[in-house]
Design an enzyme around this catalytic site. Structure first.
Site, mmCIF file in Angstrom:
data_model
loop_
_atom_site.group_PDB
_atom_site.id
_atom_site.type_symbol
_atom_site.label_atom_id
_atom_site.label_comp_id
_atom_site.label_asym_id
_atom_site.label_seq_id
_atom_site.Cartn_x
_atom_site.Cartn_y
_atom_site.Cartn_z
ATOM 1 N N ASP A 503 0.945 -1.164 -0.191
ATOM 2 C CA ASP A 503 -0.226 -0.008 -0.134
ATOM 3 C C ASP A 503 0.904 1.384 0.350
ATOM 4 O O ASP A 503 2.224 0.807 -0.153
ATOM 5 C CB ASP A 503 -0.628 0.095 1.408
ATOM 6 C CG ASP A 503 -2.296 1.620 1.139
ATOM 7 O OD1 ASP A 503 -1.800 1.559 0.105
ATOM 8 O OD2 ASP A 503 -2.120 1.167 2.493
ATOM 9 N N GLU A 506 2.502 4.783 -3.964
ATOM 10 C CA GLU A 506 2.783 6.074 -4.749
ATOM 11 C C GLU A 506 4.455 6.792 -5.383
ATOM 12 O O GLU A 506 4.224 7.569 -6.540
ATOM 13 C CB GLU A 506 1.299 7.165 -5.271
ATOM 14 C CG GLU A 506 -0.115 5.603 -5.627
ATOM 15 C CD GLU A 506 -0.222 5.285 -3.951
ATOM 16 O OE1 GLU A 506 -0.524 4.764 -4.468
ATOM 17 O OE2 GLU A 506 0.023 5.587 -3.058
ATOM 18 N N ASP A 673 -9.012 2.950 -2.602
ATOM 19 C CA ASP A 673 -9.810 3.976 -1.673
ATOM 20 C C ASP A 673 -11.483 4.416 -2.352
ATOM 21 O O ASP A 673 -11.192 5.477 -2.409
ATOM 22 C CB ASP A 673 -8.903 5.236 -0.900
ATOM 23 C CG ASP A 673 -7.817 4.650 0.086
ATOM 24 O OD1 ASP A 673 -7.687 2.619 0.025
ATOM 25 O OD2 ASP A 673 -7.409 5.097 0.651
#
Length: 1009
Positions: A503, A506, A673
Site C-alpha cells: 500500500d 505512489e 480507496d
C-alpha cells in the site's frame, strides 16, 4: 521544497532554532505535549501533530485551465527531417528545428534522431530522442529495460509488416502509421508540430469524430474515454476521484474503428456517430489497434474532439504500434511484450476478508470463526495497519499482535486450508535519535546499507506517513533490494504469512518536501488530519437512498453527525481559493524539477504535494522527477523477489496499489480507496476492464466500499457482483460500520448464492488465468470485445463477460429490482444464452435492450451458448472444493455444438512437475435418422491430482428427448440416471461416479446417447 542538513543524527542539535523559524511548524505551540491518538490501541504517549500546512504545496493552475498558457503548436517551429537512411528493417533520420527556438516550457532541443523499426509483422517502433545526451540533460532519462522491458527486433521487415511508416516535411515533419491490408491510417501527426524541449514534449495525432479509445489508466471513469477528458499520468494517493489521476500509470490505448459496409459493393465507410442500441448490426465491421508510449515521466493525454494530444514533461518519444486487427490480438501483442500476467495460486481465487479495524489477534480470529458459524466460505483473512507496532513495517505490536500468538493462529488457519495476508506500507519509520536508538532495526539496517532516498545534498529525504517521519527505499540500489528481501524474510520467520499487500506506493507522504529534516526529535509525530476511528471521528456518511431503506438508523445517524457537519462548514469557510498562481518561466539549459514550467492537470496541483518531492534524489543521482511513476512498480518487483526467496518454487501472491506497465507480471491490483456508494460499484466494472487491457487480470475492489458506511442493500448487491471478479475481497475503513457479509441476514443469503456460482466456475476461472499467463488473453471482457461488429456496444460497461462464456448483468442503482441489459447476438439469431439458475434458454426479447428481473439477492448470470464448463462444488475453502466431484455443463449454440477447455496443475508451483489440458467437444445431431448426443474429451498431460469422479452432465438447449435414453461411455453402455425437461429443454445425466474408474481426466473418452 527540500530542507538540507548535515546528517540525521545531528538534527537534534538545531531543533530548537528551527522550530522558531520553520514555516511549517512555527505556528504550533509545543509548550504542552499533544496526546497521541491511537485507533489501534497502542499505548499513549506525547506526540506532536504536524500542521495541515505541511501538506500544502504551491498554488499551481493546470496549463489546460490557464488563460495565460502558451499554445506550443502556435509558437513553436516544429522540425524538418534530413539524412534519411532506409533499410529493409526500418529507417533513420535527423530532425532539426524548422525555425527559431520557441522555448515554450523548457529549452528546445535543436537536433533529434528518428529511428523506425519494423520489429514484427504486427508491431512497429518509432523512437525520437536528442541527438546528443549529456549528463546535464537528465530530462531525457532512458527507461531501463531491467525495470520495464522494451520490445525488441524480431523477424519484422518492411516487406512482411502489415504496418507502414511514412513521413512528410510539409510544412514541417510529421508521420503516418498505416495498416497496409486495409489502407487505414492508424496514427497521424500530419498537420501538427513536434515540440521537443528539455521539460516538455508534445505531439498530436488526428482522430475521427466520435472515436473509440480505451485504456490510458488508471482512472475512475467510464470504459470508453470521452472527448473532453484530460488523462493525467502521475501516481497520486488521492483516493478515487472521478476523472482524476490516481495510483497507476499505463500510457497505452486500444482504439476501435467501426465501419458500415455496403452490402452490394462491399465498400466500407467509417462510422463517426453513436448507434441506437436497437439499430441492426448486420452491416458493420470493426478493426482495432494499440498505441504504447514507453515513457515513465509525468504526462497528459488530451482527448480533443478531433485529435489526441500527448504531453510529457520529460523522457523521449518511444512509441510502439500494435496492429491487431482485433482487440484480443492487440491485447495479446501488447501484453506479451510488457510481461505476461503472473500465474496465481489456486487458493487466491477464494474469498478474502479484511478490515482496517481488527484490533488484535483475537478479534481477527473471531471474524474467521464467525464466517464459519454462518457457513460462509473464507479463504484468507487480512490485517491492515492495525497489527503494526506504532504503524511500522515488519514490526508487530507486542501486546495486541505478538508473534507467538500469531504463529499459533496461523497454524490453525493453515490446518483448515485458510491463509493470512498482512499489509506492508512503502515508507520506513525513522526512530527519534534522542529516545529510540536501537528500537527499530529495520531502519538501522537500511540506513547503514544506504537503502533510502536522499535530499539533493546527500542527506536523508524524510517525509511523513502513518508512523511519523519516514524514509523511502531507493529501488535503484542493489543494497535496497537486498535489505528489503532480507528484512521480509526475517519477518516471515516470525509470522509465516501467505502473501503481501503493498500500500501507499505512489509513493505517499503526508507532507510537502523533506519535512522531517531537523525535526526527528519530535518523532513519532501524528499526521495533520484526524485518523479514522479516533475519538470524535465517527463516519456517518451512508449510501444514497439510505434514508429510504433504513429510515430509523438514518435518523439516528443524521442527529449524531450534526456536530461534525458544523465543524466541516467552519473548515470549508476558512478555505480560500488563491488569488494568484505560481507560474515558472523556463531558464535556458536548466530544469526546474519542483515546479516545471508546464503545469500538469495533477489532482493535487503541486507535484510534491502528498508525495515525495521531484528533487528527491537516488544514490545514482537520478531525481524522482524522472522516475516517480515507477516507485509502485519497483516495490512490486522487489516484493516478488523477496517472496520467491522465502517460498522458492511457489508463486508469490501480491496485491499492490500503484502499478505501471508490466506490473501484472508480478502482482495483482485492487481498486484503492473507493467509497460506499452505488456509483463506485458501477465504476469497478470499467476499472476492471481497463486493467484487463493493461495485463493485470487479478483485479478487484473493496467490496461494499472502503470509505463511508455501507448498508444492507449496497453490500448485498456488491458481494454478489464481486463474486464474479477475479480478486474477491471485502474491506473497509476503521471508522465505518462493520460490513462483514454475516452482518445482515439477506447479505448472508445473497453471498452464499453468488459464492456457489463462483466456486462452480473456479476451474473455468483458473483456466482463463492460464490463458492470460501464457497467451496474454483477457479474463474480464467488455461486450464490445466479444462482439466487435456491434457499434452500439462501444461504450457498454454496465455488463461484462467473464471469459467468453459467462455474461454478468448486475443491478447498479439503489432501490432498483430490475436491470436493463442486452444479450448480444440473441435478436440477430447468432447467439443463445441460458439462465444460470434455471438453465433454460433466454427468450427472444422484443427489443435488444431488455428489462431483466433482479430482486434484491439475485444477480443475473448467463451462460453463452457454445461453451462447455467443467465445474466443481462449493466448499468452505478452495482446498476442499478441489476434492469434490466434477460436473459438466454443456451449453449448446444455435448449431447445437459446444466446446470447452480445462487447465489443471497443482495450483501452486511456478513450474509444476506435471500439468494437464483437457479439451471438450459436444454435438447434438442426427445419426441414421435418430437424434444423437456425442461428447468427446481429449486429455493431454501427466498431472493426476484432480482425476476425480464425474458426477453428472447437464446439456442445455436440447430441443427434444433423445430417441434412446441410454448412455454409452467409450462404446460400452453404463448405468446412469437420465432426465429430460421439455420446458427448459435440458438433459441431465447423473449417477456417473462409477464410470471411467472414477477418474474423469485420466484418459480420453467419449459419451454418446
Amino acid at each position: 521544497m527540500v530542507t538540507s542538513n548535515t546528517g540525521w543524527l545531528q538534527e537534534v542539535l538545531v531543533l530548537t532554532s528551527l522550530l522558531a523559524n520553520h514555516s511549517d511548524f512555527a505556528a504550533v505551540d509545543t509548550s504542552s505535549p499533544v496526546p497521541s491518538f491511537s485507533p489501534t490501541g497502542t499505548s499513549l504517549q506525547s506526540q506532536f501533530t504536524v500542521p495541515a500546512s505541511a501538506d500544502v504545496g504551491a498554488a499551481v493552475i493546470p496549463n489546460i485551465h490557464d488563460p495565460e498558457a502558451i499554445n506550443a503548436q502556435t509558437v513553436c517551429p516544429g522540425y524538418l527531417a534530413t539524412s534519411i537512411d532506409v533499410t529493409a528493417y526500418g529507417l533513420q533520420a535527423h530532425l532539426s528545428l524548422a525555425g527559431e527556438s520557441c522555448n515554450a516550457y523548457g529549452t528546445d532541443v535543436s537536433d533529434l534522431d528518428l529511428v523506425v523499426e519494423y520489429q514484427a509483422q504486427s508491431r512497429l517502433h518509432v523512437k525520437i530522442k536528442p541527438s546528443v545526451i549529456t549528463s546535464q540533460n537528465e530530462s531525457w532519462y532512458m527507461l531501463p529495460e531491467a525495470w520495464v522491458p522494451a520490445p525488441q527486433q524480431e523477424a519484422g521487415s518492411v516487406e512482411n509488416s502489415d504496418l507502414s511508416f511514412s513521413w512528410i516535411n510539409k510544412p514541417t515533419f510529421g508521420f503516418n502509421v498505416t495498416r497496409k491490408s486495409t489502407k487505414e491510417v492508424l496514427f497521424s501527426t500530419d498537420g501538427s508540430k513536434l515540440v521537443f524541449e528539455n521539460q516538455f514534449i508534445e505531439f498530436v495525432t488526428s482522430m475521427n469524430e466520435g472515436y473509440n479509445i480505451y485504456g490510458l489508466g488508471e482512472v475512475i471513469c467510464g470504459l470508453r474515454l470521452q472527448s473532453g477528458l484530460t488523462r493525467t499520468l502521475y501516481a497520486a494517493d488521492a483516493g478515487n476521484p472521478i476523472d482524476g489521476n490516481i495510483y497507476g500509470n499505463h500510457p497505452f490505448y486500444l482504439q476501435t474503428k467501426y465501419y458500415e459496409v455496403d452490402q452490394e459493393t462491399g465498400e466500407k465507410v467509417l462510422l463517426t456517430k453513436k448507434l441506437d442500441p436497437e439499430e441492426t448490426t448486420s452491416n458493420y465491421t470493426s478493426t482495432s489497434h494499440g498505441v504504447y508510449l514507453r515513457n515513465a515521466h509525468a504526462m497528459e493525454i488530451l482527448m480533443n474532439p478531433t485529435n489526441v494530444t500527448w504531453r510529457t514533461i520529460g523522457g523521449i518519444i518511444d512509441l510502439y504500434f500494435f496492429n491487431g486487427p482485433t482487440q484480443p490480438e492487440v491485447t495479446s501483442q501488447y501484453i506479451s511484450q510488457i510481461g505476461l500476467p503472473v500465474m496465481q495460486q489456486y487458493w487466491t481465487f477464494g474469498y478474502h476478508q479484511c478490515r482496517w479495524g481488527y484490533h488484535n489477534w483475537s478479534e481477527t480470529e473471531k471474524v474467521v470463526n464467525d464466517m464459519n458459524k454462518f457457513d460462509i466460505p473464507l479463504e484468507t483473512i487480512w490485517n491492515d495497519i492495525d497489527y503494526m507496532n506504532h504503524y511500522r513495517d515488519f514490526d508487530n505490536d507486542p501486546e495486541r499482535f505478538p508473534y507467538d500468538e500469531g504463529a499459533e493462529f496461523l497454524n490453525r488457519l493453515h490446518d483448515k486450508g485458510q491463509h493470512y495476508i498482512p499489509i506492508v506500507d512503502s515508507a520506513i519509520y525513522v526512530p527519534n535519535p534522542e529516545t529510540e536508538k536501537g528500537v527499530y532495526p529495520v531502519f538501522d539496517t537500511g540506513y547503514k546499507t544506504g537503502s533510502f532516498m536522499l535530499n539533493p545534498d546527500g542527506t536523508l529525504y524524510i517525509g511523513q506517513v502513518w508512523p511519523g517521519f519516514t524514509v523511502f527505499p531507493d529501488w535503484h540500489e542493489g543494497a535496497a533490494e537486498d535489505w528489503w528481501q532480507t528484512t521480509m524474510a526475517a519477518w516471515h520467520e516470525k509470522l509465516p504469512f501467505d502473501g503481501i499487500w503493498i500500500d501507499m506506493s505512489e509513493v505517499s507522504s503526508f507532507c510537502t518536501g523533506s519535512c522531517g529534516s531537523y525535526n526527528l526529535t519530535l518523532n513519532p509525530v501524528h499526521p495533520w488530519f484526524q485518523l479514522p476511528g479516533e475519538p470524535g471521528n465517527k463516519i456517518y456518511d451512508y449510501p444514497e437512498g439510505f434514508n429510504i431503506t433504513n429510515a430509523t438508523e438514518a435518523a439516528s445517524a443524521s442527529a449524531a453527525s450534526s456536530t461534525q457537519a458544523a465543524a466541516a462548514s467552519m473548515t470549508a469557510a476558512s478555505t480560500v481559493s488563491p488569488t494568484s498562481y505560481l507560474r515558472t518561466t523556463p531558464t535556458l539549459g536548466i530544469r526546474d524539477v519542483n515546479h516545471p514550467p508546464y503545469a500538469l492537470n495533477h489532482i493535487f496541483g503541486d507535484l510534491a504535494e502528498h508525495t515525495i518531492s521531484p528533487n528527491a534524489t537516488h544514490h545514482s543521482g537520478v531525481q524522482e522527477y524522472d522516475v516517480h511513476n515507477l516507485f509502485g512498480h519497483q516495490i512490486l518487483q522487489n516484493t516478488y523477489a523477496a517472496i520467491s526467496k522465502i517460498n522458492p518454487g511457489f508463486r508469490p501472491f501480491i496485491i499492490g496499489r500503484s502499478t505501471f506497465v508490466g506490473s501484472g507480471n508480478y502482482s495483482g491490483h485492487w481498486g484503492g480507496d473507493n467509497a460506499s456508494k452505488f456509483y463506485y460499484m458501477y465504476f469497478s466494472i470499467p476499472q476492471a476492464l481497463s486493467m484487463s487491457l493493461f495485463g493485470i487480470p487479478m483485479f478487484g475492489v473493496d467490496t461494499c466500499g472502503f470509505s463511508g458506511n455501507t448498508d444492507e442493500e449496497l453490500c448485498n448487491r456488491w458481494m454478489q457482483l464481486s463474486a464474479l471478479f477475479p480478486f474477491y475481497r471485502n474491506h473497509n475503513d476503521i471508522g465505518a460500520v462493520d460490513q462483514e457479509p454475516y452482518r445482515w441476514a439477506s447479505v448472508i443469503e445473497a453471498t452464499k448464492i453468488a459464492m456457489n456460482i463462483r466456486f462452480q466456475l473456479l476451474p473455468y476461472l483458473y483456466t482463463l488465468f492460464y490463458n492470460a499467463h501464457t497467451k496474454g488473453e483477457t479474463v474480464m471482457r467488455a461486450l464490445a470485445w466479444e462482439f466487435p461488429n456491434y457499434p452500439s456496444l462501444a461504450d457498454a460497461d454496465r455488463q461484462f463477460f467473464l471469459g467468453p462464456a459467462i455474461l454478468v448483468t448486475p443491478v447498479l442503482i439503489q432501490g432498483h429490482t430490475a436491470v436493463s441489459g442486452v444479450f448480444p447476438g440473441l435478436v440477430e439469431g447468432t447467439d443463445v444464452y441460458y439462465d444460470w439458475y434455471n438453465q433454460s434458454a433466454v427468450c427472444m426479447p422484443s427489443k435488444k435492450n431488455t428489462t431483466i428481473d433482479a430482486p434484491l439477492g439475485h444477480i443475473p448470470v448467463y451462460i453463452r451458448g457454445g461453451h462447455i464448463l467443467a465445474t466443481q462444488q462449493m466448499a468452505m475453502t478452495t482446498r476442499d472444493a478441489r476434492k469434490t466431484d466434477w460436473s459438466l455443463i454443456i451449453a449448446l449454440d444455435i448449431s447445437q455444438r459446444a466446446t470447452g477447455k480445462l487447465y489443471l496443475d497443482d495450483g501452486a508451483s511456478i513450474t509444476p512437475n506435471a500439468t494437464k489440458i483437457v479439451t471438450m467437444e459436444a454435438q447434438l445431431g442426427i445419426d441414421s435418422g435418430v437424434s444423437r448426443l456425442r461428447i468427446d474429451v481429449d486429455v493431454d498431460g501427466e498431472f493426476t491430482g484432480l482425476d476425480l469422479p464425474l458426477g453428472n452432465v447437464t446439456v442445455l438447449g436440447v430441443p427434444e428427448a433423445p430417441a434412446n435414453m441410454s448412455v454409452w461411455v467409450d462404446g460400452e453402455e453404463v448405468d446412469a440416471f437420465i432426465e429430460y425437461c421439455p420446458v427448459g429443454k435440458k438433459l441431465v445425466v447423473s449417477g456417473l461416479q462409477h464410470v471411467l474408474n472414477g477418474r474423469v481426466w485420466a484418459k480420453k473418452w467419449s459419451l454418446t446417447m
